[in-house]
Write a protein that holds these residues in place. Structure first.
Motif, PDB file in Angstrom:
ATOM      1  N   ALA A 125       0.837  -1.213   0.000  1.00 54.53           N
ATOM      2  CA  ALA A 125       0.000   0.000   0.000  1.00 54.53           C
ATOM      3  C   ALA A 125       0.872   1.263   0.000  1.00 54.53           C
ATOM      4  O   ALA A 125       0.951   1.972   1.000  1.00 54.53           O
ATOM      5  CB  ALA A 125      -0.937  -0.022   1.205  1.00 54.53           C
ATOM      6  N   LEU A 177      -8.622   0.216   2.028  1.00 52.06           N
ATOM      7  CA  LEU A 177      -8.751  -0.524   3.282  1.00 52.06           C
ATOM      8  C   LEU A 177      -8.256  -1.962   3.162  1.00 52.06           C
ATOM      9  O   LEU A 177      -7.497  -2.436   4.013  1.00 52.06           O
ATOM     10  CB  LEU A 177     -10.183  -0.486   3.797  1.00 52.06           C
ATOM     11  N   ASP A 178      -8.646  -2.661   2.132  1.00 52.23           N
ATOM     12  CA  ASP A 178      -8.216  -4.063   1.989  1.00 52.23           C
ATOM     13  C   ASP A 178      -6.696  -4.167   1.896  1.00 52.23           C
ATOM     14  O   ASP A 178      -6.092  -5.080   2.472  1.00 52.23           O
ATOM     15  CB  ASP A 178      -8.863  -4.711   0.771  1.00 52.23           C
ATOM     16  N   LEU A 179      -6.066  -3.235   1.189  1.00 56.22           N
ATOM     17  CA  LEU A 179      -4.606  -3.254   1.073  1.00 56.22           C
ATOM     18  C   LEU A 179      -3.935  -2.961   2.407  1.00 56.22           C
ATOM     19  O   LEU A 179      -2.918  -3.575   2.745  1.00 56.22           O
ATOM     20  CB  LEU A 179      -4.146  -2.247   0.019  1.00 56.22           C
ATOM     21  N   VAL A 234      -5.180  -3.554   5.411  1.00 54.00           N
ATOM     22  CA  VAL A 234      -5.362  -4.749   6.237  1.00 54.00           C
ATOM     23  C   VAL A 234      -4.340  -5.814   5.832  1.00 54.00           C
ATOM     24  O   VAL A 234      -3.699  -6.433   6.689  1.00 54.00           O
ATOM     25  CB  VAL A 234      -6.802  -5.294   6.129  1.00 54.00           C
ATOM     26  N   GLU A 235      -4.147  -5.998   4.534  1.00 54.42           N
ATOM     27  CA  GLU A 235      -3.158  -6.958   4.058  1.00 54.42           C
ATOM     28  C   GLU A 235      -1.751  -6.568   4.520  1.00 54.42           C
ATOM     29  O   GLU A 235      -0.968  -7.420   4.961  1.00 54.42           O
ATOM     30  CB  GLU A 235      -3.193  -7.037   2.529  1.00 54.42           C
ATOM     31  N   GLU A 246      -1.392  -7.446   8.163  1.00 55.62           N
ATOM     32  CA  GLU A 246      -1.293  -8.898   8.349  1.00 55.62           C
ATOM     33  C   GLU A 246       0.058  -9.447   7.900  1.00 55.62           C
ATOM     34  O   GLU A 246       0.575 -10.386   8.493  1.00 55.62           O
ATOM     35  CB  GLU A 246      -2.419  -9.599   7.586  1.00 55.62           C
ATOM     36  N   ALA A 253     -11.486   4.372   2.026  1.00 60.45           N
ATOM     37  CA  ALA A 253     -12.200   3.100   1.860  1.00 60.45           C
ATOM     38  C   ALA A 253     -11.631   2.272   0.713  1.00 60.45           C
ATOM     39  O   ALA A 253     -11.547   1.042   0.811  1.00 60.45           O
ATOM     40  CB  ALA A 253     -13.691   3.370   1.637  1.00 60.45           C
ATOM     41  N   GLN A 254     -11.182   2.947  -0.351  1.00 63.98           N
ATOM     42  CA  GLN A 254     -10.650   2.236  -1.515  1.00 63.98           C
ATOM     43  C   GLN A 254      -9.369   1.473  -1.195  1.00 63.98           C
ATOM     44  O   GLN A 254      -8.994   0.551  -1.919  1.00 63.98           O
ATOM     45  CB  GLN A 254     -10.344   3.214  -2.661  1.00 63.98           C
TER      46      GLN A 254
END
Length: 91
Positions: A21, A72-74, A76-77, A80, A69-70
């Motif tokens: 990200a 967020l998944d990155l 979180v990755e 992790e 929001a666009q």
């Protein structure tokens, strides 16, 4: 809005976060990483890296950046996959 921050005492500078990200993670001069808010989403880029002046956020390296929001998944990755487990998210 979700926020993200890095515990600078545990960051080991691997850079995994920025590979995943790059619009949220920024290199510091000491080889570690900081969070940032990208101009693409917030109108101006603000880096929470401990430096002063325009473009640098309050609270130094303890600063908390907003996560679009666009991305967020990155983010979180990135949290992790961080080998130092030093990336944290909040609501």
């Amino acid at each position: 809005m979700v926020t993200v921050w890095i515990d600078p005492d545990n960051c080991m500078g691997a850079g995994t976060c920025a590979q995943i990200a790059p619009e949220v993670f920024h290199p510091r001069v000491d080889g570690l990483w900081a969070v940032k808010e990208s101009a693409r989403f917030f109108g101006e880029t603000v880096v929470f890296d401990g430096d002063d002046g325009p473009g640098h956020g309050p609270d130094g390296v303890a600063g908390v950046a907003r996560v679009p929001a666009q991305l967020l998944d990155l983010v979180v990755e990135a949290a992790e996959d961080c080998p130092a487990e030093c990336i944290f998210l909040g609501l």
